[in-house]
Design a protein around this motif. Structure first.
Motif, mmCIF file in Angstrom:
data_model
loop_
_atom_site.group_PDB
_atom_site.id
_atom_site.type_symbol
_atom_site.label_atom_id
_atom_site.label_comp_id
_atom_site.label_asym_id
_atom_site.label_seq_id
_atom_site.Cartn_x
_atom_site.Cartn_y
_atom_site.Cartn_z
ATOM 1 N N TYR A 40 0.776 -1.147 0.011
ATOM 2 C CA TYR A 40 -0.068 -0.053 -0.252
ATOM 3 C C TYR A 40 0.638 1.194 -0.043
ATOM 4 O O TYR A 40 1.950 1.285 0.803
ATOM 5 C CB TYR A 40 -0.900 -0.096 1.163
ATOM 6 N N ASN A 41 0.526 2.227 -1.036
ATOM 7 C CA ASN A 41 1.357 3.350 -0.679
ATOM 8 C C ASN A 41 0.263 4.603 -1.147
ATOM 9 O O ASN A 41 -0.606 4.241 -1.775
ATOM 10 C CB ASN A 41 2.410 3.361 -1.777
ATOM 11 N N ASN A 42 0.589 5.730 -0.755
ATOM 12 C CA ASN A 42 -0.229 6.941 -0.955
ATOM 13 C C ASN A 42 0.683 8.138 -1.031
ATOM 14 O O ASN A 42 1.649 8.261 -0.439
ATOM 15 C CB ASN A 42 -1.398 7.239 0.223
ATOM 16 N N ALA A 43 0.359 9.378 -1.560
ATOM 17 C CA ALA A 43 0.842 10.392 -1.760
ATOM 18 C C ALA A 43 -0.288 11.672 -2.054
ATOM 19 O O ALA A 43 -1.260 11.199 -2.630
ATOM 20 C CB ALA A 43 2.154 10.365 -2.840
ATOM 21 N N GLY A 44 0.296 12.852 -1.917
ATOM 22 C CA GLY A 44 -0.703 14.094 -2.073
ATOM 23 C C GLY A 44 -0.381 15.128 -1.165
ATOM 24 O O GLY A 44 0.273 15.029 -0.240
ATOM 25 N N THR A 45 -1.328 16.388 -1.590
ATOM 26 C CA THR A 45 -1.122 17.534 -0.708
ATOM 27 C C THR A 45 -2.040 16.965 0.359
ATOM 28 O O THR A 45 -3.309 16.342 0.382
ATOM 29 C CB THR A 45 -1.920 18.544 -1.204
ATOM 30 N N ILE A 46 -1.901 17.355 1.807
ATOM 31 C CA ILE A 46 -2.523 17.411 2.977
ATOM 32 C C ILE A 46 -3.539 18.471 3.258
ATOM 33 O O ILE A 46 -2.934 19.666 3.495
ATOM 34 C CB ILE A 46 -1.552 16.918 4.072
ATOM 35 N N SER A 47 -4.790 18.331 3.495
ATOM 36 C CA SER A 47 -5.581 19.638 3.805
ATOM 37 C C SER A 47 -5.476 19.466 5.577
ATOM 38 O O SER A 47 -6.210 18.731 6.222
ATOM 39 C CB SER A 47 -6.923 19.192 3.421
ATOM 40 N N GLY A 48 -4.597 20.027 5.907
ATOM 41 C CA GLY A 48 -4.163 20.153 7.034
ATOM 42 C C GLY A 48 -2.950 20.817 7.303
ATOM 43 O O GLY A 48 -3.000 21.743 6.912
ATOM 44 N N ASN A 49 -1.931 20.034 7.934
ATOM 45 C CA ASN A 49 -0.773 20.903 8.118
ATOM 46 C C ASN A 49 0.362 19.940 8.319
ATOM 47 O O ASN A 49 0.194 18.937 8.882
ATOM 48 C CB ASN A 49 -0.713 21.933 9.206
ATOM 49 N N VAL A 50 1.657 20.347 7.824
ATOM 50 C CA VAL A 50 2.850 19.837 8.167
ATOM 51 C C VAL A 50 3.734 20.898 8.634
ATOM 52 O O VAL A 50 3.991 21.853 8.002
ATOM 53 C CB VAL A 50 3.573 19.076 6.957
ATOM 54 N N GLN A 51 4.294 20.590 9.923
ATOM 55 C CA GLN A 51 5.209 21.657 10.416
ATOM 56 C C GLN A 51 6.396 21.163 10.991
ATOM 57 O O GLN A 51 6.460 19.969 11.649
ATOM 58 C CB GLN A 51 4.705 22.245 11.628
ATOM 59 N N VAL A 52 7.575 21.392 10.298
ATOM 60 C CA VAL A 52 8.956 21.016 10.690
ATOM 61 C C VAL A 52 9.643 22.016 11.338
ATOM 62 O O VAL A 52 9.498 23.207 11.028
ATOM 63 C CB VAL A 52 9.749 20.750 9.485
ATOM 64 N N LYS A 53 10.068 21.836 12.541
ATOM 65 C CA LYS A 53 10.740 22.767 13.350
ATOM 66 C C LYS A 53 12.053 22.295 14.199
ATOM 67 O O LYS A 53 12.012 20.917 14.241
ATOM 68 C CB LYS A 53 9.931 23.258 14.630
ATOM 69 N N ASP A 54 12.726 23.114 14.382
ATOM 70 C CA ASP A 54 13.895 22.738 15.031
ATOM 71 C C ASP A 54 13.693 21.883 16.364
ATOM 72 O O ASP A 54 12.545 22.256 16.961
ATOM 73 C CB ASP A 54 14.751 23.804 15.557
ATOM 74 N N CYS A 55 14.638 21.050 17.171
ATOM 75 C CA CYS A 55 14.566 20.460 18.286
ATOM 76 C C CYS A 55 14.711 21.631 19.390
ATOM 77 O O CYS A 55 15.353 22.421 19.166
ATOM 78 C CB CYS A 55 15.728 19.454 18.465
ATOM 79 N N PRO A 56 14.222 21.441 20.620
ATOM 80 C CA PRO A 56 14.508 22.318 21.487
ATOM 81 C C PRO A 56 15.874 22.075 22.184
ATOM 82 O O PRO A 56 16.390 21.026 21.827
ATOM 83 C CB PRO A 56 13.626 22.134 22.864
ATOM 84 N N SER A 57 16.481 23.438 22.603
ATOM 85 C CA SER A 57 17.841 23.392 22.987
ATOM 86 C C SER A 57 17.941 22.716 24.159
ATOM 87 O O SER A 57 17.047 22.738 25.250
ATOM 88 C CB SER A 57 18.532 24.689 22.971
ATOM 89 N N SER A 58 19.066 21.817 24.356
ATOM 90 C CA SER A 58 19.237 21.143 25.870
ATOM 91 C C SER A 58 19.604 21.981 26.701
ATOM 92 O O SER A 58 20.365 23.074 26.435
ATOM 93 C CB SER A 58 20.133 19.834 25.571
ATOM 94 N N LYS A 59 19.724 21.519 27.927
ATOM 95 C CA LYS A 59 20.410 22.313 29.043
ATOM 96 C C LYS A 59 21.815 22.517 28.853
ATOM 97 O O LYS A 59 22.544 23.778 29.085
ATOM 98 C CB LYS A 59 20.302 21.547 30.470
ATOM 99 N N ASN A 60 22.499 21.279 28.190
ATOM 100 C CA ASN A 60 24.102 21.350 28.015
ATOM 101 C C ASN A 60 24.249 22.539 26.823
ATOM 102 O O ASN A 60 25.201 23.195 26.931
ATOM 103 C CB ASN A 60 24.255 20.136 27.406
#
Length: 193
Positions: free
Chosen positions: A168-188
């Motif tokens: 099974y495979n699928n592809a296409g535009t998403i009526s919703g959202n895709v958000q890519v963001k940086d990781c939170p910085s660590s205490k170090n």
């Protein structure tokens, strides 16, 4: 393209390697066209690769999926075991020699700027029980832009490589959202400044 040919094509790309994965997080959710059916598929993914640690979940449902609609469709919950933002940089020689696919994106399938997740899924359709593996590549296409057609993300491809929904495979535009963001910085990281 037949399922067996598509699977062989995907497998050959995976063996060749690809670009390195970078630390980042993705949150995706919405609907896209069903694979061959008249309805909509529902897709959600929450995954992170931060400081080399991977976590996340994927949920998916396509009740009118071609080849599976007579059995109640494709429906699963999954645990993410590999994730990352595909970079322009190739995998380091050490990573390529290790053969650890979790270090790189699938060549020519998940390209620079896409977020790739690999997952182990469990079918939630009682007519088609079982487990399998799959992967998905997605992209944020709307940062600060109103697309005009209700899509804020792209599912470049999702392929289930084994289990009750193998092929099974699928592809296409998403009526919703895709958000890519940086990781939170660590205490170090904060202490190093």
């Amino acid at each position: 393209m037949k399922k067996a040919q598509l699977g062989l094509l995907i497998t050959s790309f995976a063996i060749m390697g690809g670009c390195a994965k970078l630390d980042a997080q993705v949150n995706a959710g919405g609907t896209l066209n069903s694979k061959g059916g008249a309805g909509k598929a529902v897709f959600t993914a929450h995954a992170a690769r931060c400081d080399g640690e991977v976590s996340g979940k994927v949920n998916y449902k396509d009740v009118t999926a071609l080849d599976w609609q007579q059995s109640g469709g494709v429906s699963f919950n999954a645990q993410v075991y590999g994730a990352g933002l595909c970079s322009e940089d190739p995998v380091s020689p050490d990573g390529a020699e290790s053969g650890d696919e979790r270090l790189f994106c699938k060549q020519d399938i998940c390209t620079e700027g896409m977020y790739q997740v690999e997952f182990n899924y469990n079918s939630t359709n009682p007519s088609l029980p079982g487990e399998g593996v799959g992967f998905a590549c997605m992209m944020d296409i709307s940062e600060g832009i109103k697309s005009g057609f209700g899509a804020n993300g792209l599912l470049n491809v999702m392929l289930l490589e084994s289990g009750p929904y193998q092929g099974y495979n699928n592809a296409g535009t998403i009526s919703g959202n895709v958000q890519v963001k940086d990781c939170p910085s660590s205490k170090n990281d904060d202490n190093a400044e």
